[in-house]
Design an enzyme around this catalytic site. Structure first.
Site, mmCIF file in Angstrom:
data_model
loop_
_atom_site.group_PDB
_atom_site.id
_atom_site.type_symbol
_atom_site.label_atom_id
_atom_site.label_comp_id
_atom_site.label_asym_id
_atom_site.label_seq_id
_atom_site.Cartn_x
_atom_site.Cartn_y
_atom_site.Cartn_z
ATOM 1 N N ARG A 73 0.573 -4.913 -4.940
ATOM 2 C CA ARG A 73 0.716 -5.953 -3.914
ATOM 3 C C ARG A 73 1.154 -7.274 -4.554
ATOM 4 O O ARG A 73 0.816 -8.351 -4.073
ATOM 5 C CB ARG A 73 -0.599 -6.118 -3.152
ATOM 6 C CG ARG A 73 -0.977 -4.877 -2.328
ATOM 7 C CD ARG A 73 -2.064 -5.206 -1.327
ATOM 8 N NE ARG A 73 -2.561 -4.032 -0.628
ATOM 9 C CZ ARG A 73 -1.990 -3.505 0.442
ATOM 10 N NH1 ARG A 73 -0.893 -4.035 0.911
ATOM 11 N NH2 ARG A 73 -2.507 -2.442 1.021
ATOM 12 N N GLY A 100 -5.609 0.010 10.366
ATOM 13 C CA GLY A 100 -4.870 -0.736 11.391
ATOM 14 C C GLY A 100 -5.356 -2.159 11.340
ATOM 15 O O GLY A 100 -6.351 -2.521 11.962
ATOM 16 N N ARG A 101 -4.671 -2.920 10.512
ATOM 17 C CA ARG A 101 -5.105 -4.292 10.231
ATOM 18 C C ARG A 101 -4.826 -5.215 11.421
ATOM 19 O O ARG A 101 -5.731 -5.879 11.918
ATOM 20 C CB ARG A 101 -4.316 -4.748 9.004
ATOM 21 C CG ARG A 101 -4.733 -5.982 8.371
ATOM 22 C CD ARG A 101 -3.856 -6.221 7.160
ATOM 23 N NE ARG A 101 -4.426 -5.643 5.957
ATOM 24 C CZ ARG A 101 -5.350 -6.256 5.211
ATOM 25 N NH1 ARG A 101 -5.792 -7.436 5.548
ATOM 26 N NH2 ARG A 101 -5.818 -5.683 4.130
ATOM 27 N N GLY A 127 0.843 -1.199 0.000
ATOM 28 C CA GLY A 127 0.000 0.000 0.000
ATOM 29 C C GLY A 127 0.878 1.249 0.000
ATOM 30 O O GLY A 127 1.932 1.252 0.618
ATOM 31 N N ASP A 152 3.419 -0.898 11.972
ATOM 32 C CA ASP A 152 3.507 -2.205 12.629
ATOM 33 C C ASP A 152 4.672 -3.071 12.156
ATOM 34 O O ASP A 152 4.665 -4.287 12.367
ATOM 35 C CB ASP A 152 2.175 -2.968 12.472
ATOM 36 C CG ASP A 152 1.825 -3.246 11.026
ATOM 37 O OD1 ASP A 152 2.524 -2.737 10.123
ATOM 38 O OD2 ASP A 152 0.846 -3.971 10.772
ATOM 39 N N THR A 159 4.888 1.973 6.313
ATOM 40 C CA THR A 159 3.458 1.670 6.418
ATOM 41 C C THR A 159 2.824 2.694 7.344
ATOM 42 O O THR A 159 3.419 3.075 8.358
ATOM 43 C CB THR A 159 3.153 0.257 6.978
ATOM 44 O OG1 THR A 159 1.768 0.206 7.376
ATOM 45 C CG2 THR A 159 3.981 -0.111 8.197
ATOM 46 N N ILE A 160 1.635 3.125 6.975
ATOM 47 C CA ILE A 160 0.923 4.043 7.883
ATOM 48 C C ILE A 160 0.539 3.308 9.164
ATOM 49 O O ILE A 160 0.331 3.917 10.192
ATOM 50 C CB ILE A 160 -0.343 4.673 7.242
ATOM 51 C CG1 ILE A 160 -1.412 3.623 6.933
ATOM 52 C CG2 ILE A 160 0.005 5.485 6.015
ATOM 53 C CD1 ILE A 160 -2.793 4.225 6.733
ATOM 54 N N ASP A 161 0.465 1.962 9.106
ATOM 55 C CA ASP A 161 0.024 1.186 10.271
ATOM 56 C C ASP A 161 1.059 1.161 11.401
ATOM 57 O O ASP A 161 0.734 0.801 12.529
ATOM 58 C CB ASP A 161 -0.286 -0.266 9.866
ATOM 59 C CG ASP A 161 -1.544 -0.379 9.031
ATOM 60 O OD1 ASP A 161 -2.166 0.655 8.766
ATOM 61 O OD2 ASP A 161 -1.905 -1.503 8.643
ATOM 62 N N ASP A 200 5.543 -5.309 5.656
ATOM 63 C CA ASP A 200 5.969 -6.666 5.990
ATOM 64 C C ASP A 200 5.995 -7.615 4.778
ATOM 65 O O ASP A 200 6.918 -8.421 4.650
ATOM 66 C CB ASP A 200 5.073 -7.229 7.102
ATOM 67 C CG ASP A 200 5.689 -8.465 7.719
ATOM 68 O OD1 ASP A 200 6.860 -8.375 8.159
ATOM 69 O OD2 ASP A 200 5.042 -9.524 7.728
HETATM 70 O O1 F6P Z 1 -1.158 -1.865 5.194
HETATM 71 C C1 F6P Z 1 -1.631 -0.586 5.217
HETATM 72 C C2 F6P Z 1 -3.089 -0.530 4.975
HETATM 73 O O2 F6P Z 1 -3.381 0.829 4.870
HETATM 74 C C3 F6P Z 1 -3.965 -1.234 6.030
HETATM 75 O O3 F6P Z 1 -4.189 -0.487 7.166
HETATM 76 C C4 F6P Z 1 -5.231 -1.489 5.249
HETATM 77 O O4 F6P Z 1 -5.950 -2.567 5.779
HETATM 78 C C5 F6P Z 1 -4.727 -1.783 3.893
HETATM 79 O O5 F6P Z 1 -3.491 -1.140 3.761
HETATM 80 C C6 F6P Z 1 -5.666 -1.361 2.771
HETATM 81 O O6 F6P Z 1 -5.093 -1.698 1.564
HETATM 82 P P1 F6P Z 1 -5.686 -1.442 0.123
HETATM 83 O O7 F6P Z 1 -5.022 -0.214 -0.402
HETATM 84 O O8 F6P Z 1 -5.285 -2.636 -0.651
HETATM 85 O O9 F6P Z 1 -7.156 -1.248 0.237
#
Ligand code: F6P
Length: 345
Positions: free
Chosen positions: A74, A172-173, A12, A131, A127-129, A105
């Site tokens: 991805r 925040g997965r 992402g 983590d 990552t914005i998360d 990750d």
């Molecule tokens: O991994 C970062 C993240 O922003 C998560 O918090 C979220 O679940 C995911 O990416 C969303 O990804 P996408 O852009 O594939 O919808």
């Protein structure tokens, strides 16, 4: 010695990616006389052989821009042996001496495997998360927290005017960093995170206690990966699975609003912040952190420190073994969540 260095951004997108590219290219060209190849759309570019030269012109004027000028995806470069050998073959065809992989990750885990298979990889976490294990912070997180906090501030006034419960669903997965930080900063009345399954009766009690104190509105911040006690899996927006096996999360905020409205009789509304948290201009903190990561990465390439990742440890940015950082999630420690809990109810 001059080197041909590939760079890619995977997973992402996240504010600050362009600042990493800029820093690595500027220092690499100026100090080490490196040549740069920008791989398009993450690992997909190594499979499809899509790339372009990166020079001072291509990275000029991008430090304040969100997203990534290289594009991202991805795509999993190690999902099967055929895909993996095509990636290794194209790496050789491009005559790369090194590859800087910038990602979360999944990207970093793939980078580790490809390093073990002979590619000269150095890694940068994003990552914005927030983590990724092994680093105190990832860039992009500060920007996301800023956006979420501003949204909570705005929701406060409308919640108060209508005497409502406002639920804010943030990203925040697996980890509730954005929820906890923005919840503390925005003065949330309840913060719910994936690390701690929530109990609906406890939430109702907190809201009722507030009402008894004359607070007729409540703000609940919830991470998309949060789950009620007893529910095994997070709420899904779609069960479409990406190359790394991830489903799309979403919907917990809506489910919570439905339950709370029923249990409290108070009008509830849900705001899902979604990708707004990932877009737009990075904060100054993220631009500086991303710049330091880019510089650390290019120094690692110069010193041939393959299989290492740039990491923030305290105030220092240093190389750490990638192996120690991937396939884990850095979660919010209980003592930090306790800080948010002081203000519950
Ligand atoms: O991994 C970062 C993240 O922003 C998560 O918090 C979220 O679940 C995911 O990416 C969303 O990804 P996408 O852009 O594939 O919808």
């Amino acid at each position: 010695m001059s080197k041909r260095v590939g760079i890619l951004t995977g997973g992402g997108d996240c504010p600050g990616l362009n600042a990493v590219l800029r820093a690595a290219v500027v220092k690499g060209m100026r100090q080490y006389n490196f040549k740069f190849i920008g791989i398009k759309n993450g690992w997909a570019g190594l499979l499809d052989f899509e790339w372009s030269n990166l020079d001072r012109d291509s990275i000029s004027g991008i430090i304040h821009r969100g997203g990534t000028i290289l594009g991202t995806s991805r795509t999993n470069p190690v999902k099967n042996p055929e895909v993996k050998s095509l990636v290794l073959e194209n790496y050789k065809k491009l005559r790369l001496d090194a590859l800087i992989a910038i990602g979360g990750d999944d990207t970093l885990g793939a980078g580790l495997e490809l390093w073990k298979s002979g590619m000269n990889i150095v890694a940068v976490p994003k990552t914005i998360d927030n983590d990724v294990d092994g680093t105190d912070y990832t860039f992009g997180f500060d920007t996301a927290v800023q956006i979420a906090t501003e949204a909570i501030d705005r929701l406060h006034t409308t919640a108060e005017s209508h005497n409502r419960i406002m639920i804010v669903e943030v990203m925040g997965r697996h980890a509730g960093w954005i929820a906890t930080y923005s919840g503390i900063a925005g003065g949330a009345d309840i913060v719910l995170i994936p690390e701690v399954p929530f109990n609906l009766d406890d939430i109702v009690q907190l809201i009722n206690a507030r009402r008894e104190r004359g607070r007729s509105f409540s703000i609940v911040v919830i991470a998309e990966g949060a789950c009620p006690e007893g529910k095994k899996d997070a709420y899904l927006k779609s069960d479409k699975v990406d190359d790394f096996g991830h489903v799309q999360l979403g919907g917990v905020g809506v489910a919570l609003a439905r339950d709370l409205e029923k249990m409290t009789g108070v009008d509830c509304r849900t705001t899902i912040l979604g990708h707004v948290q990932r877009g737009g201009t990075p904060t100054a903190f993220d631009r500086v952190l991303a710049t330091r990561f880019g510089i650390c990465a290019i120094d690692m390439v110069h010193k041939e420190q393959w299989g290492q990742m740039a990491a923030l440890r305290g105030t220092q940015v240093i190389p750490v073994p990638l192996e120690e950082c991937v396939h884990k999630n850095r979660q919010v420690p209980p003592e930090f969540y306790e800080v948010a809990k002081v203000f519950f109810g």
